[in-house]
Design an enzyme around this catalytic site. Sequence first.
Site, PDB file in Angstrom:
ATOM      1  N   TRP A  13      38.183  43.552  41.689  1.00 31.31           N
ATOM      2  CA  TRP A  13      39.615  42.451  40.930  1.00 31.31           C
ATOM      3  C   TRP A  13      40.212  42.778  41.516  1.00 31.31           C
ATOM      4  O   TRP A  13      42.204  42.091  41.304  1.00 31.31           O
ATOM      5  CB  TRP A  13      39.655  43.263  40.014  1.00 31.31           C
ATOM      6  CG  TRP A  13      40.639  42.977  38.620  1.00 31.31           C
ATOM      7  CD1 TRP A  13      40.902  43.747  37.175  1.00 31.31           C
ATOM      8  CD2 TRP A  13      40.256  41.584  37.786  1.00 31.31           C
ATOM      9  NE1 TRP A  13      41.926  42.568  36.279  1.00 31.31           N
ATOM     10  CE2 TRP A  13      41.370  41.715  37.189  1.00 31.31           C
ATOM     11  CE3 TRP A  13      40.232  40.532  38.817  1.00 31.31           C
ATOM     12  CZ2 TRP A  13      41.954  40.716  36.761  1.00 31.31           C
ATOM     13  CZ3 TRP A  13      41.131  38.831  37.978  1.00 31.31           C
ATOM     14  CH2 TRP A  13      41.334  39.578  36.836  1.00 31.31           C
ATOM     15  N   ALA A 141      36.490  38.768  38.124  1.00 28.39           N
ATOM     16  CA  ALA A 141      36.955  38.365  39.400  1.00 28.39           C
ATOM     17  C   ALA A 141      35.968  38.117  40.742  1.00 28.39           C
ATOM     18  O   ALA A 141      36.473  37.134  41.171  1.00 28.39           O
ATOM     19  CB  ALA A 141      37.079  39.967  40.901  1.00 28.39           C
ATOM     20  N   LYS A 192      35.088  47.650  24.991  1.00 27.52           N
ATOM     21  CA  LYS A 192      33.492  46.526  25.107  1.00 27.52           C
ATOM     22  C   LYS A 192      32.443  47.082  26.032  1.00 27.52           C
ATOM     23  O   LYS A 192      31.176  46.750  25.716  1.00 27.52           O
ATOM     24  CB  LYS A 192      34.318  45.425  25.011  1.00 27.52           C
ATOM     25  CG  LYS A 192      35.055  45.713  26.005  1.00 27.52           C
ATOM     26  CD  LYS A 192      34.870  44.561  27.692  1.00 27.52           C
ATOM     27  CE  LYS A 192      35.743  44.926  28.640  1.00 27.52           C
ATOM     28  NZ  LYS A 192      35.555  44.697  30.146  1.00 27.52           N
ATOM     29  N   SER A 255      28.538  41.171  34.949  1.00 20.29           N
ATOM     30  CA  SER A 255      29.280  43.173  34.111  1.00 20.29           C
ATOM     31  C   SER A 255      28.258  43.714  34.837  1.00 20.29           C
ATOM     32  O   SER A 255      27.161  44.684  34.940  1.00 20.29           O
ATOM     33  CB  SER A 255      28.957  42.646  32.969  1.00 20.29           C
ATOM     34  OG  SER A 255      28.968  44.383  32.656  1.00 20.29           O
ATOM     35  N   VAL A 280      32.181  50.796  40.408  1.00 19.47           N
ATOM     36  CA  VAL A 280      32.734  51.541  39.239  1.00 19.47           C
ATOM     37  C   VAL A 280      32.281  50.799  37.765  1.00 19.47           C
ATOM     38  O   VAL A 280      32.766  50.093  38.024  1.00 19.47           O
ATOM     39  CB  VAL A 280      33.424  52.055  39.030  1.00 19.47           C
ATOM     40  CG1 VAL A 280      34.139  53.442  37.604  1.00 19.47           C
ATOM     41  CG2 VAL A 280      34.302  52.978  40.276  1.00 19.47           C
TER      42      VAL A 280
END
Length: 335
Positions: A13, A141, A192, A255, A280
């Site tokens: 990101w 990203a 979430k 994800s 992570v």
Amino acid sequence: MSETVSILGAGSWGLAVARLLHSNGHNVTMWEFDSDDYRLLLKHRTNPKKLPKCHLSDEIRITNSIDEAVENCSLLVLAVPSQFLRSALDKLNDSFPDIVGVVNLAKGIETSSLKRMSQVVAETINIPSEKIATISGPSHAEEVTLDMPTAVVAAGTDSKLVTRLQEVFSSQNFRVYQSSDLVGVELGGSLKNIIAIAVGIAVGLGLGDNTLGALITRGLAEISRLGRTMEADPLTFSGLSGVGDLVTTCASQHSRNRYVGEHIGRGESLKKILAEMSMVAEGVETTRSGRELARLHQVEMPITEAIYHVLFENKSPSEAVGELMGRQLKPEIWR
């Protein structure tokens, strides 16, 4: 008006945002903590382990010194994973009297303190709280770096700062909305990830669309319950940092949290899964902190509770599903 932007963290990101902000005409410096990744970025202007399709312009400065990274910056962007943010900020020696703002991108809740990231920033950097903001929403990203249309939300207590962030980050393919609900935006983006792990477990077990739809919907319900208790605006959870990010994370091949869940559902150990990942999965530690927040505020969050037992107490995923389905019957809308 161009900003001098310092980005702490060069994960996927951080890399995508560096590319975005540079293309928007800002002066960008990135800090990478890991010396191997730092050398890799210097040599190749990309990190094939984290975001191989993101190539950084030679104009983007990359450094391994955090003090050098933040020197003379007007905007500080935090792309450090949530559980490491405090330790990274503790390394800073400078105060920032003239800074426009500090923008957090991490989606998590600090396990040791149960604090949101804006609260961690407020405790570690000597700046007024109104100069702290968060950007969140459905924004993988991998897609941002390919210029796929993306919409996110910037949240903060100072409308002038949030408006400025809209101007700084927005582009033809990256649209930023604004919100004054910092609590709701941070909680939605963090919690979430727990539900994405649950969805991944269901996929790993071979369960179907009915199950996934139930998990996403009931997951949103328990996120909203906790949010209301913590004085967030309930409408926030119907927005980009709520249902938008939730559905995207639960459905996406990108994800990391869903990935963890899928492999748990297939019978692999959490320790093995995390050891093999180069990035992570925020939802793992957020499961701990989300569960503790629920207990602190006396809010029932059965999916979060179930995922905690699966991840950290070796409960069988199939047993957890059975227990969720066998809970006491109740109305769909309840507090």
